[in-house]
Design an enzyme around this catalytic site. Sequence first.
Site, mmCIF file in Angstrom:
data_model
loop_
_atom_site.group_PDB
_atom_site.id
_atom_site.type_symbol
_atom_site.label_atom_id
_atom_site.label_comp_id
_atom_site.label_asym_id
_atom_site.label_seq_id
_atom_site.Cartn_x
_atom_site.Cartn_y
_atom_site.Cartn_z
ATOM 1 N N GLU A 1 -46.774 19.950 7.794
ATOM 2 C CA GLU A 1 -47.120 19.978 8.981
ATOM 3 C C GLU A 1 -48.428 21.092 9.194
ATOM 4 O O GLU A 1 -49.228 20.852 9.766
ATOM 5 C CB GLU A 1 -46.146 20.292 10.249
ATOM 6 C CG GLU A 1 -45.365 21.231 10.104
ATOM 7 C CD GLU A 1 -44.475 21.394 11.470
ATOM 8 O OE1 GLU A 1 -44.501 20.524 12.349
ATOM 9 O OE2 GLU A 1 -43.441 22.128 11.298
ATOM 10 N N LYS B 1 -42.073 22.124 7.222
ATOM 11 C CA LYS B 1 -42.967 23.114 7.338
ATOM 12 C C LYS B 1 -44.216 22.954 6.825
ATOM 13 O O LYS B 1 -45.331 23.221 7.178
ATOM 14 C CB LYS B 1 -42.462 24.407 7.290
ATOM 15 C CG LYS B 1 -42.034 25.544 8.046
ATOM 16 C CD LYS B 1 -41.897 25.514 9.163
ATOM 17 C CE LYS B 1 -41.864 24.320 10.069
ATOM 18 N NZ LYS B 1 -40.940 24.509 11.129
ATOM 19 N N HIS C 1 -30.888 9.029 -8.579
ATOM 20 C CA HIS C 1 -30.607 7.753 -8.007
ATOM 21 C C HIS C 1 -32.091 7.467 -7.679
ATOM 22 O O HIS C 1 -32.379 6.388 -6.848
ATOM 23 C CB HIS C 1 -29.759 7.781 -6.761
ATOM 24 C CG HIS C 1 -28.397 8.089 -7.211
ATOM 25 N ND1 HIS C 1 -27.540 7.358 -7.988
ATOM 26 C CD2 HIS C 1 -27.506 9.375 -6.980
ATOM 27 C CE1 HIS C 1 -26.390 8.028 -8.347
ATOM 28 N NE2 HIS C 1 -26.406 9.109 -7.581
ATOM 29 N N CYS D 1 -49.710 18.193 27.658
ATOM 30 C CA CYS D 1 -50.687 18.576 28.914
ATOM 31 C C CYS D 1 -49.886 19.661 29.601
ATOM 32 O O CYS D 1 -48.731 20.088 29.533
ATOM 33 C CB CYS D 1 -50.406 17.232 29.841
ATOM 34 S SG CYS D 1 -50.932 15.865 29.233
ATOM 35 N N LYS E 1 -47.166 21.346 20.803
ATOM 36 C CA LYS E 1 -46.049 22.212 20.897
ATOM 37 C C LYS E 1 -44.789 21.482 21.598
ATOM 38 O O LYS E 1 -43.765 21.491 20.777
ATOM 39 C CB LYS E 1 -46.329 23.457 21.601
ATOM 40 C CG LYS E 1 -45.249 24.545 21.426
ATOM 41 C CD LYS E 1 -44.903 24.910 20.134
ATOM 42 C CE LYS E 1 -43.682 25.967 20.162
ATOM 43 N NZ LYS E 1 -43.091 26.005 18.740
ATOM 44 N N ASN F 1 -48.758 15.644 34.610
ATOM 45 C CA ASN F 1 -48.180 15.507 33.198
ATOM 46 C C ASN F 1 -47.172 14.418 33.318
ATOM 47 O O ASN F 1 -46.402 14.374 34.522
ATOM 48 C CB ASN F 1 -47.390 16.986 33.050
ATOM 49 C CG ASN F 1 -48.433 18.104 32.660
ATOM 50 O OD1 ASN F 1 -49.555 17.907 32.655
ATOM 51 N ND2 ASN F 1 -47.935 19.168 32.368
ATOM 52 N N GLY F 2 -46.999 13.848 32.355
ATOM 53 C CA GLY F 2 -45.833 12.717 32.296
ATOM 54 C C GLY F 2 -46.648 11.384 32.019
ATOM 55 O O GLY F 2 -47.812 11.367 31.919
ATOM 56 N N ARG G 1 -49.996 24.381 23.574
ATOM 57 C CA ARG G 1 -49.044 23.150 23.659
ATOM 58 C C ARG G 1 -49.861 21.937 23.181
ATOM 59 O O ARG G 1 -49.173 20.836 22.748
ATOM 60 C CB ARG G 1 -48.764 22.857 25.113
ATOM 61 C CG ARG G 1 -48.131 24.142 25.853
ATOM 62 C CD ARG G 1 -48.081 23.853 27.445
ATOM 63 N NE ARG G 1 -47.414 22.632 27.600
ATOM 64 C CZ ARG G 1 -45.843 22.862 27.753
ATOM 65 N NH1 ARG G 1 -45.469 24.065 27.630
ATOM 66 N NH2 ARG G 1 -45.089 21.578 27.853
ATOM 67 N N TRP H 1 -53.481 15.692 27.101
ATOM 68 C CA TRP H 1 -53.306 15.036 25.799
ATOM 69 C C TRP H 1 -53.029 13.733 26.018
ATOM 70 O O TRP H 1 -52.277 13.163 26.931
ATOM 71 C CB TRP H 1 -51.884 15.643 25.301
ATOM 72 C CG TRP H 1 -51.285 15.109 24.105
ATOM 73 C CD1 TRP H 1 -50.646 13.902 24.058
ATOM 74 C CD2 TRP H 1 -51.362 15.302 22.710
ATOM 75 N NE1 TRP H 1 -50.427 13.608 22.709
ATOM 76 C CE2 TRP H 1 -50.468 14.658 21.930
ATOM 77 C CE3 TRP H 1 -51.645 16.402 22.214
ATOM 78 C CZ2 TRP H 1 -50.529 14.658 20.459
ATOM 79 C CZ3 TRP H 1 -51.597 16.788 20.835
ATOM 80 C CH2 TRP H 1 -50.979 15.881 20.134
ATOM 81 N N GLU I 1 -36.291 21.307 6.171
ATOM 82 C CA GLU I 1 -37.071 22.298 6.886
ATOM 83 C C GLU I 1 -38.385 22.693 6.213
ATOM 84 O O GLU I 1 -39.350 22.680 6.942
ATOM 85 C CB GLU I 1 -36.139 23.216 7.730
ATOM 86 C CG GLU I 1 -36.992 24.060 8.480
ATOM 87 C CD GLU I 1 -37.741 23.404 9.697
ATOM 88 O OE1 GLU I 1 -37.626 22.537 10.025
ATOM 89 O OE2 GLU I 1 -38.556 24.231 10.209
#
Length: 605
Positions: free
Chosen positions: A489, A486, A505, A2, A600, A101-102, A27, A75, A482
């Site tokens: 996503e 990448k 294994h 948000c 984000k 927001n929150g 965001r 959001w 990483e």
Amino acid sequence: MCGIVGYIGKRDVAPLLLEGLQRLEYRGYDSAGIVVTSPKTAGLKMVKAKGRVRDLEAKVPARFKGTVGIAHTRWATHGAPSDENAHPHMDAEGKVAVVHNGIIDNASELRAKLTADGVEFLSETDTEVVTHLIARSQAEKLEDKVRDALRLIEGTYGIAVLHADFSDRIVVARNGSPVVLGIGEKEMFVASDVAALVAHTRQIVTLDDGEMATLKADDFRTYTTEGTRTTASPTTVEWEAESYDMGGHDTYMHKEIHEQVDAVDRVLRGRIDDRFSTVHLGGLNLDAREARAVRRVKILGCGTSYHAGMIGAQMIEELARIPADAEPASEFRYRNAVVDPDTLYIAVSQSGETYDVLAAVQELKRKGARVLGVVNVVGSAIAREADGGMYVHAGPEVCVVSTKCFTNTTVAFALLALHLGRTRDLSVSDGKRIIAGLRKLPAQIAEILEQEDEIKKLADEYADAKSMLFIGRVRGYPVAREASLKLKEVSYIHAEAYPASELKHGPLALIEPALPTVAIVPDDDLLEKNRAALEEIKARSGRILAVAHQEQEKADRTIVVPKNEDELDPILMGIPLQLLAYHTALALGRDIDKPRNLAKSVTVE
Ligand code: F6R
């Protein structure tokens, strides 16, 4: 997630707020809304829309005038994305409008009480309770009405409130969700993120938790939720409005990958001390005696920042010989971990807002631990909460998928490891060796980026894979993790990372021509071991793409990256794989800067 933006001044507010919302789009959000008024015209005018900011813009009527307003990108948490659930939320009389927001934890309880008192709810959101609580307060001043409401609320919030009877002001409050005031010339701004402000002013005041503010066109004042005045001196934001532009690139991800040469130069700048073969990290607030007393380092972060932390932990162990490990902050905070006074805790976060990281920091501090922050956004919640730390100076990262910040964070950890090492047993010559390696990084990154055309071809070749395996050993393992994150996503191709040492294994069972393996093969003391893993994959007809310091015979393709010092190699080896993920996503037509379902800054649990 948000976003909030607000303005009070003389200008036509709607276009300003819509532009602010666009700057917050990165965001992640699913609906948006705006409410405006002016001291001259009574009443609030509101428009909300599910979808993008441009959908909201299309619904805003021509005569939607005002000089005061607040707006929001939402959001969804409580209630699906819809026009009704979008913020702002108004009371029945249309006098109070709130953006938030929150998360209000006791929203259901408050909602039940208000409903029993005859209040009709128009949305399923937790935020709407705040609106009704403010509207029902008998206090005379708007500030007191807001305060009355906040007393009843449990949870996190950054809120902005507009009231038709007090149209000369915006009242804002913060508890756990960022609120930043932008100070202009006879105009004031407010936002949840400086990204929405820097086009207008770079003078900002960041509210603390438990702080409120009243914004008028030519004045602002801050005070605690109890009403005690606080002093707020504006600071200047380093980041310029242009840093948020695409700068000739087609996507922010592409721009940010290419910014890494300059970004790494920036994180090094002014920090290297050749005389003592160490680095200056003034913000750590940790003197040499305290640094020497550290018995263990624990690094906490989420997602990409956690991966950067894994690399950091290895560097600290190697260079400073302090036992170190990294753990997802989201796990750590729920497992009642033993908090040890001799352990140095380090919270890593690009945004400095990630709720799980912040909650871990708060829990640690409550238990008396010393916590450092390795953060990108200056003045962010985690940076403020930490006892000290270092900024990674990557500049604003707009693409939801983190690239330059990952690299800069790993460089920041190399600096920290060198610093801790040189307060202990790392020799002058090793210090010099690492410093020389650090100085080579920007040119070596430029060399990797020059291979983009070749990497694009590889991406086209691999884009039809349904799944990919990433492997690495010790220094290469976090790089593999990483790179796998990448790819998944941004391209939505399933990808999995495994230590190369674990192949036998279990994962070897997966190997077949349809499952390409990306192998991280640094030229270090484990080279032969890594080559053996490639043999095993090849023997089972697996396709291999190696990232290595020299052509790998057993690999079908090799991306050759420049060699640095062994300890610093992980900083570079992931960069070609950022480009691989980018070009794979491009080949598959993905929404690169805003991958589905992702935001984000993850400011909620
Ligand atoms: C992945 C990504 C996320 C973030 C994670 C933590 O590309 O960006 O995994 O790394 O959400 O975010 P920060 O670093 O802001 O705490």
